[in-house]
Design an enzyme around this catalytic site. Structure first.
Site, PDB file in Angstrom:
ATOM      1  N   LYS A 191       0.840  -1.203   0.000  1.00  0.00           N
ATOM      2  CA  LYS A 191       0.000   0.000   0.000  1.00  0.00           C
ATOM      3  C   LYS A 191       0.873   1.251   0.000  1.00  0.00           C
ATOM      4  O   LYS A 191       0.686   2.166  -0.789  1.00  0.00           O
ATOM      5  CB  LYS A 191      -0.895  -0.050   1.244  1.00  0.00           C
ATOM      6  CG  LYS A 191      -1.885   1.072   1.355  1.00  0.00           C
ATOM      7  CD  LYS A 191      -2.836   0.772   2.516  1.00  0.00           C
ATOM      8  CE  LYS A 191      -3.638   1.993   2.904  1.00  0.00           C
ATOM      9  NZ  LYS A 191      -4.552   1.730   4.002  1.00  0.00           N
ATOM     10  N   GLU A 248      10.579  -4.667   4.562  1.00  0.00           N
ATOM     11  CA  GLU A 248      10.688  -6.064   4.132  1.00  0.00           C
ATOM     12  C   GLU A 248      10.336  -6.201   2.650  1.00  0.00           C
ATOM     13  O   GLU A 248      11.049  -6.843   1.872  1.00  0.00           O
ATOM     14  CB  GLU A 248       9.734  -6.952   4.943  1.00  0.00           C
ATOM     15  CG  GLU A 248      10.055  -7.044   6.420  1.00  0.00           C
ATOM     16  CD  GLU A 248       9.293  -6.028   7.252  1.00  0.00           C
ATOM     17  OE1 GLU A 248       9.047  -4.905   6.746  1.00  0.00           O
ATOM     18  OE2 GLU A 248       8.954  -6.345   8.401  1.00  0.00           O
ATOM     19  N   GLY A 295      -4.958  -2.540   5.402  1.00  0.00           N
ATOM     20  CA  GLY A 295      -4.164  -3.670   4.899  1.00  0.00           C
ATOM     21  C   GLY A 295      -4.828  -5.011   5.136  1.00  0.00           C
ATOM     22  O   GLY A 295      -4.993  -5.822   4.221  1.00  0.00           O
ATOM     23  N   ARG A 296      -5.250  -5.257   6.373  1.00  0.00           N
ATOM     24  CA  ARG A 296      -5.801  -6.587   6.694  1.00  0.00           C
ATOM     25  C   ARG A 296      -7.224  -6.766   6.190  1.00  0.00           C
ATOM     26  O   ARG A 296      -7.839  -7.808   6.415  1.00  0.00           O
ATOM     27  CB  ARG A 296      -5.692  -6.851   8.197  1.00  0.00           C
ATOM     28  CG  ARG A 296      -6.318  -5.798   9.078  1.00  0.00           C
ATOM     29  CD  ARG A 296      -5.857  -5.933  10.528  1.00  0.00           C
ATOM     30  NE  ARG A 296      -6.340  -4.849  11.370  1.00  0.00           N
ATOM     31  CZ  ARG A 296      -5.742  -3.673  11.516  1.00  0.00           C
ATOM     32  NH1 ARG A 296      -4.643  -3.412  10.838  1.00  0.00           N
ATOM     33  NH2 ARG A 296      -6.232  -2.751  12.309  1.00  0.00           N
ATOM     34  N   GLU A 334      -4.390  -7.514  15.450  1.00  0.00           N
ATOM     35  CA  GLU A 334      -3.983  -6.174  15.012  1.00  0.00           C
ATOM     36  C   GLU A 334      -5.170  -5.213  15.102  1.00  0.00           C
ATOM     37  O   GLU A 334      -4.991  -4.017  15.333  1.00  0.00           O
ATOM     38  CB  GLU A 334      -3.433  -6.227  13.580  1.00  0.00           C
ATOM     39  CG  GLU A 334      -2.459  -5.110  13.284  1.00  0.00           C
ATOM     40  CD  GLU A 334      -1.625  -5.350  12.038  1.00  0.00           C
ATOM     41  OE1 GLU A 334      -0.443  -5.678  12.165  1.00  0.00           O
ATOM     42  OE2 GLU A 334      -2.165  -5.225  10.927  1.00  0.00           O
ATOM     43  N   HIS A 340      -2.864 -33.649  18.360  1.00  0.00           N
ATOM     44  CA  HIS A 340      -1.655 -34.335  18.811  1.00  0.00           C
ATOM     45  C   HIS A 340      -0.630 -33.347  19.336  1.00  0.00           C
ATOM     46  O   HIS A 340       0.549 -33.659  19.401  1.00  0.00           O
ATOM     47  CB  HIS A 340      -1.080 -35.162  17.655  1.00  0.00           C
ATOM     48  CG  HIS A 340      -2.050 -36.199  17.187  1.00  0.00           C
ATOM     49  ND1 HIS A 340      -2.015 -37.510  17.621  1.00  0.00           N
ATOM     50  CD2 HIS A 340      -3.134 -36.085  16.377  1.00  0.00           C
ATOM     51  CE1 HIS A 340      -3.023 -38.166  17.069  1.00  0.00           C
ATOM     52  NE2 HIS A 340      -3.723 -37.330  16.316  1.00  0.00           N
ATOM     53  N   LYS A 387       9.574  -0.774  14.243  1.00  0.00           N
ATOM     54  CA  LYS A 387      10.114  -0.391  12.928  1.00  0.00           C
ATOM     55  C   LYS A 387      11.135   0.733  13.090  1.00  0.00           C
ATOM     56  O   LYS A 387      12.201   0.713  12.483  1.00  0.00           O
ATOM     57  CB  LYS A 387       8.987   0.130  12.022  1.00  0.00           C
ATOM     58  CG  LYS A 387       8.015  -0.908  11.519  1.00  0.00           C
ATOM     59  CD  LYS A 387       7.106  -0.227  10.489  1.00  0.00           C
ATOM     60  CE  LYS A 387       5.830  -0.970  10.261  1.00  0.00           C
ATOM     61  NZ  LYS A 387       4.855  -0.231   9.475  1.00  0.00           N
TER      62      LYS A 387
HETATM   63  C1  G6Q Z   1      -2.606  -4.305   8.113  1.00  0.00           C
HETATM   64  C2  G6Q Z   1      -1.437  -3.525   8.377  1.00  0.00           C
HETATM   65  C3  G6Q Z   1      -0.153  -4.134   7.889  1.00  0.00           C
HETATM   66  C4  G6Q Z   1       0.199  -3.822   6.453  1.00  0.00           C
HETATM   67  C5  G6Q Z   1       1.659  -4.197   6.232  1.00  0.00           C
HETATM   68  C6  G6Q Z   1       2.114  -3.950   4.825  1.00  0.00           C
HETATM   69  O1  G6Q Z   1      -3.719  -3.966   8.345  1.00  0.00           O
HETATM   70  O2  G6Q Z   1      -1.615  -2.240   7.925  1.00  0.00           O
HETATM   71  O3  G6Q Z   1      -0.131  -5.529   8.068  1.00  0.00           O
HETATM   72  O4  G6Q Z   1      -0.639  -4.478   5.573  1.00  0.00           O
HETATM   73  O5  G6Q Z   1       2.456  -3.468   7.120  1.00  0.00           O
HETATM   74  O6  G6Q Z   1       2.034  -2.613   4.497  1.00  0.00           O
HETATM   75  P1  G6Q Z   1       2.195  -2.136   3.031  1.00  0.00           P
HETATM   76  O7  G6Q Z   1       1.104  -2.726   2.221  1.00  0.00           O
HETATM   77  O8  G6Q Z   1       2.146  -0.645   3.053  1.00  0.00           O
HETATM   78  O9  G6Q Z   1       3.539  -2.635   2.555  1.00  0.00           O
END
Ligand code: G6Q
Length: 566
Positions: free
Chosen positions: A211, A217, A271-272, A357, A388, A516
């Site tokens: 996003k 990463e 994001g989620r 989250e 198990h 971060k």
């Molecule tokens: C989810 C969070 C988080 C996000 C990641 C990736 O709700 O916002 O998990 O999706 O940090 O972020 P980017 O899509 O900006 O790389």
């Protein structure tokens, strides 16, 4: 009394009534509740089309549910639901709407934010994603050397990874047989190394899903994939072999990705909650636009059930309320997700992010400390593997672990014998948790099986199952894109209802930021040329020094003081 004070008082009264009720009903055992009410299953199960939600093995009575419904009313769940579905900025700390329901809207009704209908934008991006996915699937989209794409590597993390990765596994039966789909998230080089291994750059498409297009990463993995590709095909190939899903168009262009290969979304997609957006591109390439549409259909069907259905037959509301009951009144601090479906093996991890989250918050929407426990620790394993491993603690550990069991009535394979065993195990686990086995039953069972009385007496405490451990069961006919869409949306709305009752903002995630920032400070300090870390606590400074010492003496064990071990 003003409106907010009146609402707070009503909410306080609802919490208080539930606490008093808990003191009255907590001695009740599920064994007795079932024995005393032959209709308990009918009374405490709900359905949406073929999907059944059975919560009769939760420690609730009719009165519990009535009091929980009053709690939902007092917290104005209906009002907040309206606000979310009306595109209001319910994500207050970020000043954004949380409008993922628009991404899967199948109705012709406008979906507005600040008076502007977003549906034309949503459809435009979805159409472009569809067209692109079709071209890749048909072998029409070719790489720099004219060969059709056959391997797709999705690079993203968190919300830009978990949804597509989980759904890709769950819907593997729908996956295009000629395409390989790989998902990379971890900055650990082992992840991208594994993902690129065996792929031919000439036939590989890399999707950079971010996003913000700044996530460390993802950008590190994207740079590595870029170098891998450029090493074989040259700089000019980037434009054909990389596509981006992002809201940050300029950063995407600077990376060398063309506007026609950039698929956007909007700040109102968390994001989620983004699987339904262009973030679903790798999934759509894998399963095809029609199956992806069914995923959206399923989510939309649940959106309608949630928004329009009455409180007492509303599945996400019931899921949320029994969770609140377990967490806030029965003292559970964890929640297990146990899909008895190997295809859903990433579903617990997906829900872990969704729940923890969203609702793992210590302050309310106005920044005041919360007065109640919020999200439990969510974890899980597919059945029967979990039996198990984790389930010893569920059955006999001192603390309850409420669990959701999830299964399809019909498998998508021919091994029906396996499926009967799978289902039988799932039902048996829920029964053992709820009903248990008392000491006398344990003793009698051992004697019946041939044990002598002394041995039976000695072992009986070990073989006793207290029972009264809450679980819910989800059953549906088949796991298909439609049902996966329904399942995800059910949990999304459950999380929203719980967040509303706890008074937290379910759509921000400030808790991920500090780590971060600190990582940026630690990174240069790991370099061998760097001076000893300053301003770090003693543990972190010690760990940094240890890493550096280990690097210069890779084969010798170094003592904590820095001197070689004797
Ligand atoms: C989810 C969070 C988080 C996000 C990641 C990736 O709700 O916002 O998990 O999706 O940090 O972020 P980017 O899509 O900006 O790389």
């Amino acid at each position: 009394m003003d409106g907010p004070t009146r609402a707070a008082t009503r909410l306080d009264r609802a919490w208080e009534a539930l606490a008093q009720h808990r003191d009255r009903v907590s001695p009740l055992h599920l064994r007795d509740l079932f024995a005393g009410d032959p209709d308990r299953f009918q009374r405490f199960s709900l359905s949406h089309e073929d999907l059944l939600f059975d919560f009769s093995k939760q420690r609730v009575t009719t009165e519990t549910m009535a009091l929980l419904h009053e709690l939902a009313r007092a917290a104005d769940v209906a009002g907040w639901t309206d606000r979310m579905f009306s595109g209001e900025r319910v994500n207050g700390s970020e000043g954004r709407a949380a409008f993922h329901v628009a991404l899967r809207s199948r109705s012709t009704a406008p979906m507005r934010i600040d008076g502007r209908d977003v549906m034309a934008d949503v459809r435009e991006v979805l159409d472009r994603v569809r067209a692109f996915a079709d071209r890749v699937r048909a072998g029409e989209y070719v790489g720099a050397t004219g060969k059709p794409i056959r391997g797709i590597v999705n690079i993203g993390i968190g919300g830009s990874d978990r949804g597509p990765a989980m759904a890709d596994q769950a819907l593997a039966k729908w996956r295009h047989p000629g395409l390989q789909l790989r998902h990379v998230s971890n900055v650990d080089g082992a992840d991208i190394g594994r993902a690129l291994a065996g792929l031919d750059p000439e036939t590989t498409l890399v999707i950079v899903a971010s996003k913000t297009f700044t996530t460390q990463e993802t950008m590190t993995n994207a740079a590595t994939a870029r170098a891998w590709l450029v090493g074989k095909l040259g700089e000019a190939a980037v434009a054909r072999h990389f596509v981006a899903v992002s809201t940050a168009r300029e950063a995407v262009a600077a990376f060398g990705i063309r506007p026609e290969n950039t698929f956007g979304f909007w700040d109102w997609v968390g994001g989620r909650y983004s699987l339904w957006s262009a973030i679903g591109l790798p999934l759509m390439i894998g399963i095809g636009p029609e199956a992806f549409d069914r995923l959206l259909d399923g989510a939309h069907a649940v959106d309608r059930h949630f928004r329009d259905g009455p409180l007492d037959t509303n599945i996400p509301v019931a899921m949320a309320l029994v969770g609140i009951w377990n967490t806030n009144f029965l003292g559970a601090r964890s929640h297990a997700i146990l899909p008895y479906d190997h295809r859903l093996r990433r579903f617990p991890a997906y829900l872990q992010q969704l729940e923890m989250e969203s609702n793992g918050k210590g302050v309310d929407r106005d920044g005041r400390p919360v007065r109640h426990a919020t999200a439990p620790v969510v974890f899980g394993e597919p059945g029967t593997n979990g039996q198990h491993a984790l389930m010893q603690l569920f059955h006999q550990g001192p603390d309850p672990v409420p669990a959701d069991f999830i299964a399809a009535v019909e498998p998508d394979h021919e091994l029906s014998g396996h499926h009967e065993i799978l289902l039988a195990n799932m039902l048996a686990q829920t029964q053992a948790l709820a009903i248990g086995q008392d000491e006398a039953e344990a003793r009698d069972a051992m004697i019946k099986a041939g044990a002598d009385r002394a041995t039976a007496e000695r072992l009986a405490p070990h073989r006793t199952f207290p029972g009264n451990r809450p679980s819910s069961s989800f059953l549906f006919k088949q796991l298909d894109p439609y049902t996966l869409g329904r399942l995800i949306a059910l949990y999304e709305h459950k999380v929203f209802v719980q967040g509303t009752i706890w008074g937290v903002n379910s759509f921000d995630q400030w808790g991920v930021e500090l780590g971060k920032t600190l990582a940026k400070k630690v990174l240069p300090e790991l370099s061998l040329d760097a001076l000893p870390a300053e301003g770090q606590d003693a543990s972190t400074a010690g760990l940094i020094a240890h890493i550096k010492r280990t690097r210069v003496s890779p084969s010798a064990w170094i003592g904590p003081s820095g001197s070689p071990a004797p």
